[in-house]
Write a protein that holds these residues in place. Sequence first.
Motif, PDB file in Angstrom:
ATOM      1  N   HIS A   1     -14.013   2.566 -16.222  1.00 14.47           N
ATOM      2  CA  HIS A   1     -13.030   2.427 -15.144  1.00 14.47           C
ATOM      3  C   HIS A   1     -13.276   3.526 -14.109  1.00 14.47           C
ATOM      4  O   HIS A   1     -13.299   4.709 -14.455  1.00 14.47           O
ATOM      5  CB  HIS A   1     -11.607   2.577 -15.684  1.00 14.47           C
ATOM      6  N   ILE A   2     -13.451   3.134 -12.862  1.00 14.28           N
ATOM      7  CA  ILE A   2     -13.591   4.097 -11.761  1.00 14.28           C
ATOM      8  C   ILE A   2     -12.388   3.876 -10.852  1.00 14.28           C
ATOM      9  O   ILE A   2     -12.294   2.861 -10.152  1.00 14.28           O
ATOM     10  CB  ILE A   2     -14.911   3.892 -10.999  1.00 14.28           C
ATOM     11  N   GLU A   3     -11.456   4.844 -10.883  1.00 15.02           N
ATOM     12  CA  GLU A   3     -10.138   4.639 -10.289  1.00 15.02           C
ATOM     13  C   GLU A   3      -9.842   5.679  -9.218  1.00 15.02           C
ATOM     14  O   GLU A   3      -9.721   6.869  -9.515  1.00 15.02           O
ATOM     15  CB  GLU A   3      -9.070   4.714 -11.383  1.00 15.02           C
ATOM     16  N   PRO A   4      -9.725   5.255  -7.953  1.00 17.00           N
ATOM     17  CA  PRO A   4      -9.416   6.216  -6.882  1.00 17.00           C
ATOM     18  C   PRO A   4      -7.964   6.672  -6.944  1.00 17.00           C
ATOM     19  O   PRO A   4      -7.050   5.874  -7.171  1.00 17.00           O
ATOM     20  CB  PRO A   4      -9.689   5.419  -5.600  1.00 17.00           C
ATOM     21  N   ARG A   5      -7.768   7.969  -6.777  1.00 19.75           N
ATOM     22  CA  ARG A   5      -6.429   8.545  -6.663  1.00 19.75           C
ATOM     23  C   ARG A   5      -6.290   9.137  -5.257  1.00 19.75           C
ATOM     24  O   ARG A   5      -7.150   8.950  -4.410  1.00 19.75           O
ATOM     25  CB  ARG A   5      -6.222   9.613  -7.744  1.00 19.75           C
TER      26      ARG A   5
ATOM     27  N   ALA B   1     -16.276  -5.670 -11.555  1.00 23.66           N
ATOM     28  CA  ALA B   1     -15.138  -6.287 -10.871  1.00 23.66           C
ATOM     29  C   ALA B   1     -14.454  -5.216 -10.026  1.00 23.66           C
ATOM     30  O   ALA B   1     -14.116  -4.146 -10.534  1.00 23.66           O
ATOM     31  CB  ALA B   1     -14.152  -6.885 -11.877  1.00 23.66           C
ATOM     32  N   THR B   2     -14.284  -5.489  -8.742  1.00 20.35           N
ATOM     33  CA  THR B   2     -13.624  -4.530  -7.859  1.00 20.35           C
ATOM     34  C   THR B   2     -12.254  -5.060  -7.452  1.00 20.35           C
ATOM     35  O   THR B   2     -12.002  -6.266  -7.496  1.00 20.35           O
ATOM     36  CB  THR B   2     -14.454  -4.277  -6.587  1.00 20.35           C
ATOM     37  N   MET B   3     -11.390  -4.125  -7.067  1.00 16.54           N
ATOM     38  CA  MET B   3     -10.034  -4.487  -6.653  1.00 16.54           C
ATOM     39  C   MET B   3      -9.530  -3.448  -5.663  1.00 16.54           C
ATOM     40  O   MET B   3      -9.642  -2.250  -5.917  1.00 16.54           O
ATOM     41  CB  MET B   3      -9.117  -4.523  -7.889  1.00 16.54           C
ATOM     42  N   PRO B   4      -8.993  -3.878  -4.522  1.00 15.55           N
ATOM     43  CA  PRO B   4      -8.442  -2.903  -3.570  1.00 15.55           C
ATOM     44  C   PRO B   4      -7.131  -2.322  -4.101  1.00 15.55           C
ATOM     45  O   PRO B   4      -6.285  -3.043  -4.620  1.00 15.55           O
ATOM     46  CB  PRO B   4      -8.199  -3.741  -2.308  1.00 15.55           C
ATOM     47  N   THR B   5      -6.986  -0.994  -4.012  1.00 11.28           N
ATOM     48  CA  THR B   5      -5.753  -0.324  -4.445  1.00 11.28           C
ATOM     49  C   THR B   5      -5.242   0.553  -3.308  1.00 11.28           C
ATOM     50  O   THR B   5      -5.863   0.656  -2.252  1.00 11.28           O
ATOM     51  CB  THR B   5      -5.987   0.548  -5.695  1.00 11.28           C
ATOM     52  N   ALA B   6      -4.131   1.227  -3.546  1.00 10.47           N
ATOM     53  CA  ALA B   6      -3.505   2.044  -2.503  1.00 10.47           C
ATOM     54  C   ALA B   6      -4.431   3.142  -2.006  1.00 10.47           C
ATOM     55  O   ALA B   6      -4.393   3.518  -0.835  1.00 10.47           O
ATOM     56  CB  ALA B   6      -2.204   2.653  -3.030  1.00 10.47           C
TER      57      ALA B   6
END
Length: 593
Positions: free
Chosen positions: A227-231, A297-302
Amino acid sequence: MGNLRAPAPLRSTLTLRDLATALVTSGEISQEEADRILKANMAADTDRRHPLELVAQASLKSLKSGHNLDLERLTQWLAEWAGQPWYHIDPLKIDTPSIARVMSYAFAQRHGILAVEIRPDEVLIASAEPFKSDWESNLRQAVQKDIHRVVANPEDIRRYTVEFYQLANSVSKAGGRQGGGSAGNQNFEQLLDLGASENPDANDQHVVKIVDWLLQYAFDQRASDIHIEPRRTITQVRFRIDGVLHNVYEFPGQVGVAVTSRLKILGRLNVAEKRRPQDGRIKTRKPDNSEVELRLATMPTAFGEKMVMRIFDPEVLLKSYEQLGFSKEDRERWHDITDRPHGIVLVTGPTGSGKTTTLYSTLKQLASPEVNLCTIEDPIEMVEPAFNQMQVQTNIELTFASGVRALLRQDPDIIMIGEIRDLETAEMAVQAALTGHLVLSTLHTNDAPSAITRLMELGIPPYLIRATVLGVMAQRLARTLCPHCKAPGPVDDQAWKSLTRPWKAPAPEQVYQPVGCLECRNTGYYGRAGVYEILKLSGDLSAQITDQCELEQLRLDAYKAGMKSLRLSGAQKVAAGQTTIEEILRVTPESQR
């Protein structure tokens, strides 16, 4: 391992003779074995190898305990002999950016030391030379904290010193190349400069190194997902290992964007498109040179684009039913259902319960030169040459239902539908089964009997369910006990009763408990196995499928007909010493009767 402490005057670099003499004195090896080790290494160029490694390569056994004197056990002995704590370096628990700032790479390499933990008032420093202290005063003055020494495996220190500092260096330089803007759009514009060369795939060399490290590290740690998760200001990397997520690394925000973009290039995704979810795949190799596929799988987040990479090991297709966790009874019931020439077979369970692995393994065993096996998937999980695989593409109206309709014109014998989500797909599955095809598919239900009522809720008439559905299997994945450290323990009667209610199965004399060791990263668990509930529809059970069908009565009669609930199936694995009561209670729904 031994009670003998090192003599006080010894305060220098360890020699092989020092070590051999101490091992003999403490009763770990014989004098003959010590002489043989010294003689074997007399003429060798051993300047770069630690004496512990030279002793370990002799493959001796402890005269005291009978255990093999491998490098880790010898390191533990050295720690006890030197009167310092032993420390195992677990890279998942190391704050790499912070420890790389404690000292320079040159200083760490010169003295053979590595910072492993930073506490408020002290820094833990690992070394395989417990009697060398010439570096302590300089480091204490530099960090302005107390130095707490620990003894670690020399091979690990050497390996992780290179890995941690190279990674920290790559992250630092990749961040430095991208400027210091703070706005998301500005960062992304600067990121595009990384690939602004004649070859659009030529990414920044430091980002390439980070991605290579990330993939190899995931393979090494047995991760199933990355998981690569932008904060807000950083990008967090997590690995899922044996079903549990672990924090791995925190990249600066800009570096995280660069890493995601590099992976999108490798997966042939649109790097510039960040507003829409995208799917792709990468085929690469593990350190042992075996091939492995990753689904992106990519997904746009805040805070930016999140990416999940699911790691598919082609070896799972070669797993037998026993390796998947099927008991002898499970195998017989499953074979009886899937060996039919036509009908519908369903596998149910939540996301991450192993349905795909079970289906692929089953299809692999059903596939033969005499049959035409076709699949419609969203997306194709693993590419298998023995199947004809088609992927759902909603943008051109290629849905599960239209895909099955197309497959039926391809003269198939066996059809696998990735998931039955709506009435149209369910109707096509029924139509395929009625026209002489074996159809395998998945549903998202908590247990096997619920699949029947789910089909009715979708709109399939009961008489068509009776005519086509051969059986349903619900499954979960439970962590299995580490074979290297599990230990027998007493049975918790209350927990056992909760697990086997309402069957009141007799408790075993003993169960095994997780202990924790280096192999399982002190979790007590290593790997996962399936827990299965197999509903075989025939005779009286099929007759119950009517408009007035009661789920609870169907479940009760299924138990009477021989179906074991997920919890009872798990209880058998507990009694066999494969897992724990707590783990089965965690992953399975409460049994009902």
